[in-house]
Design a protein around this motif. Structure first.
Motif, PDB file in Angstrom:
ATOM      1  N   THR A   1     -21.942 -38.990 -56.075  1.00 61.53           N
ATOM      2  CA  THR A   1     -21.509 -39.324 -57.440  1.00 61.53           C
ATOM      3  C   THR A   1     -20.106 -38.800 -57.702  1.00 61.53           C
ATOM      4  OG1 THR A   1     -23.796 -39.288 -58.236  1.00 61.53           O
ATOM      5  CG2 THR A   1     -22.054 -39.035 -59.893  1.00 61.53           C
ATOM      6  N   GLU A   2     -19.841 -37.578 -57.242  1.00 67.75           N
ATOM      7  CA  GLU A   2     -18.515 -36.984 -57.435  1.00 67.75           C
ATOM      8  C   GLU A   2     -17.441 -37.795 -56.702  1.00 67.75           C
ATOM      9  OE1 GLU A   2     -15.476 -34.455 -58.623  1.00 67.75           O
ATOM     10  OE2 GLU A   2     -17.507 -34.736 -59.392  1.00 67.75           O
ATOM     11  N   TYR A   3     -17.721 -38.192 -55.465  1.00 74.54           N
ATOM     12  CA  TYR A   3     -16.760 -39.014 -54.720  1.00 74.54           C
ATOM     13  C   TYR A   3     -16.468 -40.316 -55.460  1.00 74.54           C
ATOM     14  CZ  TYR A   3     -17.386 -36.032 -50.560  1.00 74.54           C
ATOM     15  OH  TYR A   3     -17.415 -34.983 -49.673  1.00 74.54           O
ATOM     16  N   ILE A   4     -17.507 -40.985 -55.918  1.00 73.15           N
ATOM     17  CA  ILE A   4     -17.341 -42.289 -56.578  1.00 73.15           C
ATOM     18  C   ILE A   4     -16.549 -42.144 -57.873  1.00 73.15           C
ATOM     19  CG2 ILE A   4     -18.588 -44.159 -57.752  1.00 73.15           C
ATOM     20  CD1 ILE A   4     -20.749 -43.890 -55.598  1.00 73.15           C
ATOM     21  N   ARG A   5     -16.838 -41.112 -58.662  1.00 74.51           N
ATOM     22  CA  ARG A   5     -16.092 -40.909 -59.918  1.00 74.51           C
ATOM     23  C   ARG A   5     -14.619 -40.596 -59.649  1.00 74.51           C
ATOM     24  NH1 ARG A   5     -20.375 -37.258 -63.474  1.00 74.51           N
ATOM     25  NH2 ARG A   5     -21.632 -39.003 -64.259  1.00 74.51           N
ATOM     26  N   THR A   6     -14.373 -39.783 -58.616  1.00 81.11           N
ATOM     27  CA  THR A   6     -12.983 -39.465 -58.257  1.00 81.11           C
ATOM     28  C   THR A   6     -12.217 -40.734 -57.889  1.00 81.11           C
ATOM     29  OG1 THR A   6     -13.643 -37.284 -57.441  1.00 81.11           O
ATOM     30  CG2 THR A   6     -11.531 -38.137 -56.671  1.00 81.11           C
ATOM     31  N   ILE A   7     -12.895 -41.647 -57.225  1.00 82.27           N
ATOM     32  CA  ILE A   7     -12.266 -42.910 -56.816  1.00 82.27           C
ATOM     33  C   ILE A   7     -12.081 -43.837 -58.014  1.00 82.27           C
ATOM     34  CG2 ILE A   7     -12.598 -44.992 -55.416  1.00 82.27           C
ATOM     35  CD1 ILE A   7     -14.207 -43.110 -53.462  1.00 82.27           C
TER      36      ILE A   7
ATOM     37  N   PRO B   1      -3.670 -37.052 -52.259  1.00 80.68           N
ATOM     38  CA  PRO B   1      -4.384 -36.895 -53.534  1.00 80.68           C
ATOM     39  C   PRO B   1      -5.892 -36.770 -53.321  1.00 80.68           C
ATOM     40  CG  PRO B   1      -3.623 -39.147 -53.233  1.00 80.68           C
ATOM     41  CD  PRO B   1      -3.013 -38.347 -52.132  1.00 80.68           C
ATOM     42  N   ALA B   2      -6.569 -36.308 -54.337  1.00 81.71           N
ATOM     43  CA  ALA B   2      -8.009 -36.050 -54.234  1.00 81.71           C
ATOM     44  C   ALA B   2      -8.783 -37.321 -53.895  1.00 81.71           C
ATOM     45  CB  ALA B   2      -8.518 -35.456 -55.549  1.00 81.71           C
ATOM     46  N   TYR B   3      -8.363 -38.458 -54.475  1.00 81.91           N
ATOM     47  CA  TYR B   3      -9.113 -39.695 -54.229  1.00 81.91           C
ATOM     48  C   TYR B   3      -9.027 -40.119 -52.760  1.00 81.91           C
ATOM     49  CZ  TYR B   3      -4.661 -42.299 -54.372  1.00 81.91           C
ATOM     50  OH  TYR B   3      -3.400 -42.764 -54.125  1.00 81.91           O
TER      51      TYR B   3
END
Length: 613
Positions: free
Chosen positions: A557-563, A468-470
């Motif tokens: 920011t994108e990584y953190i939001r995805t998580i 998955p993306a996360y």
């Protein structure tokens, strides 16, 4: 070796002073693969296509076949079988860095203290047996026996041979007088409890100390003086320190010569190793009995690519050689067999023919694995009987058909043709049919039985399930965190331990702790702080990833939001299941309440996705 702790500054100095390519290169033949990368065959599992990679820039290694990974310290731990402090000391000595030990015996566990006590007791026991052999009336018959067998004083000293006197409890008395706990030493295999107290395990036997690869005595083997005594050999029972399937006699002395020659000579017994050592075989070892294990084979593969089997010339010795040859080959070792005359062992051959003849005619002229197997079948079958002769031919063709080189197959087919008086064309046809049948059953590759190694064999590998993306977001984020203290502190503030993959969350926690103590990023030093194998493997895998997008606030920011979105998505799915269950049982009030919560969660997720666009 002291078991105390090594200061952090020493560990840091060692990692800065050594190069992992040099450390690994002593065991693995590495070839350059890119600007700062090297690759070779993994020393921890059998493979034919290199999947073992070393990154010089990051000072880490990773095998994409079996998953092994870590830094230079971890590599020494795995290859040499050392503890972390011992591995650091090992590398420090090479780098010329003095090691200061913080002795904190109080920090040792009760088990560690007991193991240390056993090691001290084994050393004292060895000295006791040596003293009995060389300086007492009780030891004279044993000393005379050894001399008659060709053992010199030098050999006796080098291998620390001793003698257990014919007393019931002499050693027990000595150990107890030195303050040792005999109940614990019974567990350590030195004494046993009888009706009248503790008794010695060994009595009236020539004693051969057994060392681990570091040179510490961990057990003993006792040989009878008189043939009417049984059993002929008596070993220390298995303990927490001594496992027969994982110990090779004389490895501690032979190891540097094995590495230099890239070859091991494997004997059946202790006397064979000792006499061969005197004859010039300084790379000789023996297993604890003729039965070889996969653990033995894996251990040997860490040190050398080739093994020469030198077993007794009798039927039992040759049968053991045939059986163990297959165990060694299955581990990826190149095997040859040194043939002795019938009913002779190496010790007897050396006594009769001398050192030079043994080195040139036996060790220096071994049979190839295929030659030995064909000779084995020739002795097994009666070639004067048609059925038996056909069985011999088919068994031999089965062996020859597995050879990869056409020239090798041609050579052995000609020999078989001459032996059996059959046209070589006929043998080739039958062998060709065998090869075709084998290829139908199983495509040839390395480690067919091990699906985790499919990535580098001839088979079509099963594609890994899409993550998955996360999962990828967490790995990319951890990669950047390992290279930046500033980013790690930012992630700690925003995410804490809220990573969705357990091993990722554990790595993040280690990074928080690491950067709390260190201001500069050092990926090799960070990896050395990890305590669990899974964490080391995962960190090494992440560090070997191709660098993703360059560091930027937007990417982070994108990584953190995805998580962060994952727990909300899981919570939403759970609420939907609960609402369906409430509707099934007719709980209208609960269903309405859950429906309201679901609408709120869906709105939050929609807003979250808008922010990401």
């Amino acid at each position: 070796m002291n078991s105390g702790m090594i200061p952090e500054e020493t560990i840091r100095a060692v990692l800065q002073a050594i190069d992992i390519v040099d450390v690994v290169g002593r065991t693995v033949s590495l070839s350059k693969s890119g600007r700062t990368s090297y690759k070779g065959l993994c020393p921890f599992h059998s493979e034919k296509t290199p999947s073992f990679h070393v990154n010089q820039e990051k000072q880490v290694y990773k095998c994409f076949g079996c998953g092994a990974g870590g830094d230079a310290i971890r590599f020494v731990m795995e290859v040499e079988g050392l503890s972390f402090p011992e591995s650091v000391a090992f590398l420090a000595e090479e780098a010329g860095i003095p090691v200061q030990w913080d002795n904190k015996a109080s920090e040792d566990t009760p088990e560690q203290r007991e193991m240390r006590m056993w090691l001290e007791a084994y050393e004292l026991t060895a000295k006791f047996y040596e003293a009995v052999l060389n300086g007492t009336e009780q030891g004279k018959p044993a000393k005379q026996y050894l001399v008659e067998r060709g053992f010199t004083d030098k050999m006796i000293r080098t291998f620390r041979i001793g003698f257990a006197p014919a007393f019931w409890d002499k050693l027990s008395q000595v150990l107890e007088s030195k303050g040792y706990n005999l109940s614990s030493l019974e567990q350590g295999g030195l004494v046993r409890h009888g009706n009248n107290g503790y008794l010695d395990l060994f009595r009236e036997r020539i004693i051969f100390p057994i060392h681990n690869h570091q040179g510490r005595i961990i057990a003993f083997a006792g040989r009878v003086l008189h043939s009417d005594q049984q059993p002929k050999y008596l070993n220390t029972p298995e303990t927490k320190l001594f496992h027969k399937s994982k110990v090779l006699y004389n490895l501690h002395q032979a190891r540097p010569y094995i590495r230099k020659k890239n070859q091991i000579v494997l004997f059946e017994g202790y006397a064979d190793v000792i006499k061969a050592w005197e004859a010039g075989v300084d790379n000789g070892v023996a297993a604890m009995g003729t039965s070889l294990t996969s653990e033995h084979a894996s251990m040997m593969k860490r040190y050398a690519a080739e093994v020469i089997l030198c077993y007794d010339g009798d039927e039992a010795g040759q049968k053991a050689a045939y059986k163990n040859l297959q165990v060694l080959e299955q581990s990826g070792l190149h095997v040859k067999v040194a043939m002795l005359p019938p009913r002779m062992d190496p010790d007897e051959y050396i006594m009769k023919h001398g050192n030079r003849t043994f080195m040139t005619e036996i060790i220096g002229s071994p049979l190839t694995s295929t030659q030995f197997k064909l000779q084995w079948f020739k002795r097994k079958y009666n070639l004067n009987q048609p059925d038996s002769k056909l069985a011999y031919i088919r068994s031999s063709l089965h062996i020859i058909s597995q050879l990869q080189a056409p020239s090798e197959r041609e050579l052995y087919l000609k020999e078989l043709s001459r032996d059996c008086d059959i046209e070589i064309a006929t043998l080739k046809q039958e062998m060709h049919e065998m090869r075709q049948e084998n290829q139908k059953k199983q495509r040839i590759g390395d480690n067919i039985q091990k699906p985790w190694n499919n990535v580098m064999n001839d088979r079509k590998s099963t594609p890994a399930a899409l993550k998955p993306a996360y999962y990828h977001a967490e790995r990319n984020l951890l990669y950047l965190m390992m290279h930046s203290r500033e980013l790690t502190l930012e992630v700690q503030e925003q995410l804490g331990d809220q990573l969705n993959v357990e091993v990722h969350a554990a790595l993040a926690a280690y990074l928080y702790a690491y950067f709390a103590q260190n201001s500069e990023a050092d990926v090799s030093r960070f990896v050395s702080t990890l305590q669990e194998d899974e964490l080391v493997r995962t960190a090494s895998t992440i560090l070997m990833m191709e660098p993703g997008p360059e560091y930027s606030p937007e990417i982070i920011t994108e990584y953190i939001r995805t998580i962060q979105i994952v727990p909300k998505q899981k919570w939403l799915e759970q609420k939907k299941q609960e609402m369906l269950q409430a509707e099934k049982i007719g709980d209208v009030a609960k269903a309405i309440q859950l429906g309201s919560e679901i609408i709120t969660l869906e709105r939050q997720l929609k807003d979250h996705n808008k922010d990401r666009q």
